[in-house]
Design a protein around this motif. Structure first.
Motif, PDB file in Angstrom:
ATOM      1  N   PRO A 186      10.360   4.242  -1.043  1.00 56.24           N
ATOM      2  CA  PRO A 186       9.104   4.629  -0.384  1.00 56.24           C
ATOM      3  C   PRO A 186       9.065   6.143  -0.194  1.00 56.24           C
ATOM      4  CG  PRO A 186      10.074   2.713   0.692  1.00 56.24           C
ATOM      5  CD  PRO A 186      11.094   3.211  -0.288  1.00 56.24           C
ATOM      6  N   ALA A 187       7.913   6.727  -0.450  1.00 53.79           N
ATOM      7  CA  ALA A 187       7.810   8.189  -0.420  1.00 53.79           C
ATOM      8  C   ALA A 187       8.136   8.773   0.944  1.00 53.79           C
ATOM      9  CB  ALA A 187       6.396   8.602  -0.848  1.00 53.79           C
ATOM     10  N   SER A 188       7.898   8.006   2.027  1.00 56.13           N
ATOM     11  CA  SER A 188       8.160   8.514   3.380  1.00 56.13           C
ATOM     12  C   SER A 188       9.607   8.301   3.820  1.00 56.13           C
ATOM     13  CB  SER A 188       7.215   7.840   4.380  1.00 56.13           C
ATOM     14  OG  SER A 188       7.406   6.423   4.367  1.00 56.13           O
ATOM     15  N   GLU A 193       0.803  -1.221   0.000  1.00 51.68           N
ATOM     16  CA  GLU A 193       0.000   0.000   0.000  1.00 51.68           C
ATOM     17  C   GLU A 193       0.840   1.276   0.000  1.00 51.68           C
ATOM     18  OE1 GLU A 193      -0.533  -2.463   2.434  1.00 51.68           O
ATOM     19  OE2 GLU A 193      -2.041  -3.415   1.129  1.00 51.68           O
ATOM     20  N   ALA A 194       2.155   1.135   0.146  1.00 46.88           N
ATOM     21  CA  ALA A 194       3.016   2.317   0.239  1.00 46.88           C
ATOM     22  C   ALA A 194       3.193   2.988  -1.122  1.00 46.88           C
ATOM     23  CB  ALA A 194       4.381   1.925   0.809  1.00 46.88           C
ATOM     24  N   GLU A 195       3.384   4.297  -1.099  1.00 54.37           N
ATOM     25  CA  GLU A 195       3.691   5.052  -2.310  1.00 54.37           C
ATOM     26  C   GLU A 195       5.206   5.092  -2.509  1.00 54.37           C
ATOM     27  OE1 GLU A 195       2.011   8.910  -2.378  1.00 54.37           O
ATOM     28  OE2 GLU A 195      -0.024   8.226  -1.899  1.00 54.37           O
ATOM     29  N   GLU A 234       8.496   6.760  -4.798  1.00 52.16           N
ATOM     30  CA  GLU A 234       8.962   7.833  -5.665  1.00 52.16           C
ATOM     31  C   GLU A 234      10.421   7.575  -6.007  1.00 52.16           C
ATOM     32  OE1 GLU A 234       8.415  11.524  -3.690  1.00 52.16           O
ATOM     33  OE2 GLU A 234       6.212  11.391  -3.646  1.00 52.16           O
TER      34      GLU A 234
END
Length: 337
Positions: free
Chosen positions: A111-113, A103-105, A107
């Motif tokens: 991982p975006a975070s 479910e993670a995004e 970039e």
């Protein structure tokens, strides 16, 4: 040397050659004159080997082999636990299959975070203590445990039997205790197997340890020390750091270069979850290593007394360990053939 006589247990000879008395004798003989500066057939012929009855030899070997088997079993368990921790690290922080990754995004492949940052922004690198030979001892003698180059296994990890003791002045920042992360910045191996490798300091006793000039302490500003250790061991950064070392016979890594590298910065919840998962592995590893140290110490205390006959095994009913039973079966098969 090979011993095929039924009166000789080769492992008994092997244990005899490990005794301090024999080692001292070898040092004295090999140092006597230029013509005997190294081991050769003339020296081998001078070795006086005690040969008790074969049943006594077997009992001595059985007793000492039991310690060796326990030590090797603990080492295998440590390797298994370390492999499990490494595989979890790689699954989460190299392959990015951490909990909730579906479910993670992402970039640019991360991982975006998460982020990438320079080491200087993540941790402090503390240089170790320079020393003279007069300040170092193999025994406690009122000194402090001295973490030095010999405390690093090839490839990383802590090695307890390389510990020395230091008596001298030091800075508070050069002290280490249980859980602290250290890295070797000097290397005398030909294949750069120690430099840039990390180790985790175990419990050292009532007093803190001191790091030598060949070692740095790496203290993260926000990460748990256990994650710092795993990050340095398993991320591949040690491979990059070792290539930055230079020197002819002895390699040196400038401590400042450690902080100039780029490091992956996962989000705090993922780091905390990882630490919670693998911390029991490292606690068990430390217990197993302490058991190994105790087994080694006990075996080394027994060894000279058993070989010399000062400690009699004649009336002991010794259960031969599995490793020795297999050896006896092989010998029986060879004799029958």
């Amino acid at each position: 040397m090979r011993f095929n006589s039924p009166r000789i247990n080769p492992k008994f000879i092997s244990y005899f050659l490990r005794t301090q008395a024999h080692q001292d004798w070898m040092m004295a003989v090999c140092a006597f004159g230029a013509t005997m500066a190294s081991l050769n057939q003339d020296i081998v012929k001078l070795i006086n080997v005690p040969v008790p009855p074969i049943d006594i030899q077997n009992k001595i070997v059985g007793l000492l082999s039991a310690y060796d088997d326990l030590i090797e079993n603990n080492k295998r368990r440590i390797t298994l636990l370390e492999n499990m921790a490494e595989e979890i690290y790689r699954e989460w922080f190299v392959r990015f299959r951490f909990p909730g990754w579906q479910e993670a995004e992402f970039e640019k492949g991360l991982p975006a975070s998460w982020a990438v940052a320079q080491g200087d922004d993540l941790f402090e690198v503390v240089k170790g203590k320079s020393y003279s030979s007069e300040e170092i001892s193999d025994h406690l003698n009122g000194g402090r445990p001295f973490i030095n180059l010999k405390n690093f296994n090839r490839g990383g990890g802590y090695r307890s039997n390389g510990l020395k003791y230091f008596r001298g002045e030091f800075r508070d920042r050069q002290q280490v205790n249980r859980g602290d992360v250290v890295m070797a910045v000097t290397d005398m191996t030909q294949n750069r197997e120690v430099i840039g490798r990390a180790a985790r300091v175990p419990y050292l006793g009532e007093t803190d340890g001191i790091i030598s000039l060949d070692v740095v302490k790496i203290s993260a500003f926000s990460w748990p020390d256990l994650f710092t250790y795993a990050h340095l061991r398993y991320s591949g950064i040690s491979e990059a750091l070792k290539e930055l070392a230079n020197g002819a016979n002895v390699l040196h890594l400038k401590p400042d270069l450690i902080g100039k590298q780029k490091y992956l910065v996962p989000d705090t919840p993922t780091v905390e979850e990882f630490v919670k998962l693998v911390e029991p592995f490292y606690e068990q590893i430390e217990k197993l290593e302490q058991q190994i140290d105790m087994l080694e110490y006990t075996k080394n205390q027994l060894l000279p007394r058993l070989i010399s006959g000062k400690l009699s095994v004649e009336n002991l009913n010794i259960q031969f360990p599995p490793s020795m039973q297999s050896d006896k079966s092989d010998n029986a098969a060879e004799a029958a053939a």
